[in-house]
Write a protein that holds these residues in place. Structure first.
Motif, mmCIF file in Angstrom:
data_model
loop_
_atom_site.group_PDB
_atom_site.id
_atom_site.type_symbol
_atom_site.label_atom_id
_atom_site.label_comp_id
_atom_site.label_asym_id
_atom_site.label_seq_id
_atom_site.Cartn_x
_atom_site.Cartn_y
_atom_site.Cartn_z
ATOM 1 N N GLU A 278 0.762 -1.410 -0.175
ATOM 2 C CA GLU A 278 0.216 0.409 -0.211
ATOM 3 C C GLU A 278 0.801 1.607 -0.201
ATOM 4 O O GLU A 278 0.614 2.462 -0.453
ATOM 5 C CB GLU A 278 -0.759 -0.302 1.369
ATOM 6 N N ALA A 279 1.742 1.216 0.801
ATOM 7 C CA ALA A 279 3.264 2.517 0.903
ATOM 8 C C ALA A 279 3.896 2.388 -0.471
ATOM 9 O O ALA A 279 3.423 3.408 -1.689
ATOM 10 C CB ALA A 279 3.685 2.380 1.424
ATOM 11 N N ILE A 280 4.121 1.462 -1.579
ATOM 12 C CA ILE A 280 4.978 1.594 -2.665
ATOM 13 C C ILE A 280 3.597 2.552 -3.399
ATOM 14 O O ILE A 280 3.331 2.860 -4.606
ATOM 15 C CB ILE A 280 4.828 0.439 -3.617
ATOM 16 N N THR A 281 2.287 1.832 -3.342
ATOM 17 C CA THR A 281 1.188 2.269 -4.618
ATOM 18 C C THR A 281 1.024 3.574 -4.465
ATOM 19 O O THR A 281 0.536 4.400 -5.313
ATOM 20 C CB THR A 281 -0.279 2.195 -4.262
ATOM 21 N N VAL A 282 1.540 4.259 -3.598
ATOM 22 C CA VAL A 282 1.457 5.829 -3.499
ATOM 23 C C VAL A 282 2.573 6.967 -3.564
ATOM 24 O O VAL A 282 3.007 7.855 -3.890
ATOM 25 C CB VAL A 282 1.488 6.935 -2.200
ATOM 26 N N LEU A 283 3.322 5.481 -4.332
ATOM 27 C CA LEU A 283 4.873 6.799 -4.150
ATOM 28 C C LEU A 283 4.596 7.432 -6.057
ATOM 29 O O LEU A 283 3.859 6.922 -6.501
ATOM 30 C CB LEU A 283 6.753 5.443 -4.342
ATOM 31 N N ARG A 284 5.515 8.388 -5.739
ATOM 32 C CA ARG A 284 5.998 9.287 -7.614
ATOM 33 C C ARG A 284 5.738 8.354 -8.272
ATOM 34 O O ARG A 284 5.622 8.398 -9.697
ATOM 35 C CB ARG A 284 6.432 10.329 -7.054
ATOM 36 N N TYR B 67 5.463 5.315 -8.692
ATOM 37 C CA TYR B 67 4.316 4.084 -8.987
ATOM 38 C C TYR B 67 3.246 3.882 -9.897
ATOM 39 O O TYR B 67 1.855 5.034 -9.292
ATOM 40 C CB TYR B 67 4.745 3.333 -7.664
ATOM 41 N N GLY B 68 2.920 4.374 -11.154
ATOM 42 C CA GLY B 68 1.471 5.391 -11.551
ATOM 43 C C GLY B 68 0.560 4.235 -11.527
ATOM 44 O O GLY B 68 -0.323 5.097 -11.291
ATOM 45 N N LEU B 69 0.878 2.816 -11.311
ATOM 46 C CA LEU B 69 -0.261 2.165 -11.732
ATOM 47 C C LEU B 69 -1.292 2.290 -10.874
ATOM 48 O O LEU B 69 -2.255 2.415 -11.481
ATOM 49 C CB LEU B 69 0.605 0.909 -11.682
ATOM 50 N N THR B 70 -1.101 2.416 -9.655
ATOM 51 C CA THR B 70 -2.833 2.072 -9.114
ATOM 52 C C THR B 70 -2.938 3.477 -9.373
ATOM 53 O O THR B 70 -4.421 3.282 -9.199
ATOM 54 C CB THR B 70 -2.254 2.026 -7.720
ATOM 55 N N ARG B 71 -2.435 4.579 -9.587
ATOM 56 C CA ARG B 71 -3.283 6.420 -9.912
ATOM 57 C C ARG B 71 -3.469 6.218 -11.008
ATOM 58 O O ARG B 71 -4.824 6.550 -10.814
ATOM 59 C CB ARG B 71 -2.101 7.179 -9.850
#
Length: 307
Positions: free
Chosen positions: A33-39, A41-45
């Protein structure tokens, strides 16, 4: 299962490997979940942007009433827009399927206000079969496989998985499938090798889980995290490289593992796709493509497939 898969993967004569589904214990889920908000890592956004776009159109493609089953739901937060768009005067029946009990508990708490939530702590296909049996007569089942988890399968296994999902469904049911698309290699690599080291911690946590649950003695500081692009298979591979020769005991598995200096354990393969591949794969599994939505900021696809 965990014990057997660890023993099998680490005893291979060639490339040692560990199944990526075991990343997601409670610690691994929090790190992801922390990875998904990294700049980087655009995949989740991208996935979230597409869900916002497509949610209002879903009801027009499906016969009401609709029940929703989500494979690998996690906390289910990004699914809220879909559930709200399908509601027709009453909360939608929602079957989140996940192996993480803590994620399902959070999902039940946060989604229960606007959906009729029935958590299923199971593997994808076993959970889907339970959801199929639990839906009400006359309901269309929409299966969600969001994010890019289909890319964690080898391509032939992904094809087989889609066929197994199709075998669970009846005509009129549907699958909304997320898939990450090919983009410049440097951009893809940065998403799996972030400067803050969150992905490295996520990767090493797999060894920490083996230590905790299988009474092993992996020295985490003796492994470096690596990600590289495999052009032949069109995938990002994540590895843990041993910085020295090591002898590891995995006592609960009755197994001893020898690692040479610079030998790696492959922990994940993330296959990337061309948008046109997804309907083609689905057709071979018995689905028809009803619609596809693409994100331009971070090339990603959501594809609606009907049984």
């Amino acid at each position: 299962m965990f014990r057997d898969d660890v023993r099998e993967g680490l005893s291979q004569a060639g490339q040692k490997q560990l199944p990526c589904q075991y990343f997601y214990d409670d610690a691994g889920t929090a790190l992801f979940e922390a990875i998904t908000v990294l700049r980087e890592y655009g995949l989740t956004r991208a996935d979230t942007r597409l869900i916002r776009r497509l949610a209002p159109a879903l009801a027009g493609h499906l016969r009401a009433p609709v029940a929703v089953a989500e494979l690998g739901s996690g906390s289910g937060l990004k699914t809220r827009r879909i559930l709200e768009s399908l509601a027709n005067g009453a909360p939608v029946s929602y079957f989140p399927i996940d192996v993480s009990a803590s994620a399902l508990a959070r999902c039940a708490r946060e989604m229960g206000a606007f959906a009729d939530v029935h958590p299923i702590a199971e593997s994808y296909l076993n959970g889907l079969r339970q959801a199929v049996c639990a839906r009400r007569p006359g309901e269309t089942l929409l299966v969600l496989f969001l994010g890019s988890t289909i890319g964690n399968f080898e391509r032939s296994a992904a094809q087989d998985f889609l066929a197994e999902v199709r075998a669970c469904l009846i005509p009129g049911d549907a699958l909304l499938l997320g898939a990450d698309l090919i983009k410049p290699v440097a951009r893809m690599l940065l998403a799996y090798n972030d400067p803050a080291g969150v992905t490295a911690a996520f990767n090493r946590n797999l060894l920490a889980r083996i230590n905790r649950e299988l009474d092993a003695d992996f020295a985490l500081r003796s492994f470096t995290h690596e990600a590289h692009w495999n052009p032949r298979h069109r995938r990002i591979e994540m590895h843990l490289r041993s910085v020295r020769a090591q002898h590891v005991s995995i006592r609960a598995a009755g197994f001893q593992c020898e690692l040479r200096k610079d030998e790696t354990i492959r922990t994940e393969s993330c296959h990337k796709f061309h948008a046109s591949e997804i309907p083609e794969m689905a057709a071979m599994a018995g689905f028809q493509c009803r619609a596809q939505w693409l994100d331009d900021t971070w090339p990603f696809a959501e594809t609606l497939l009907t049984a």
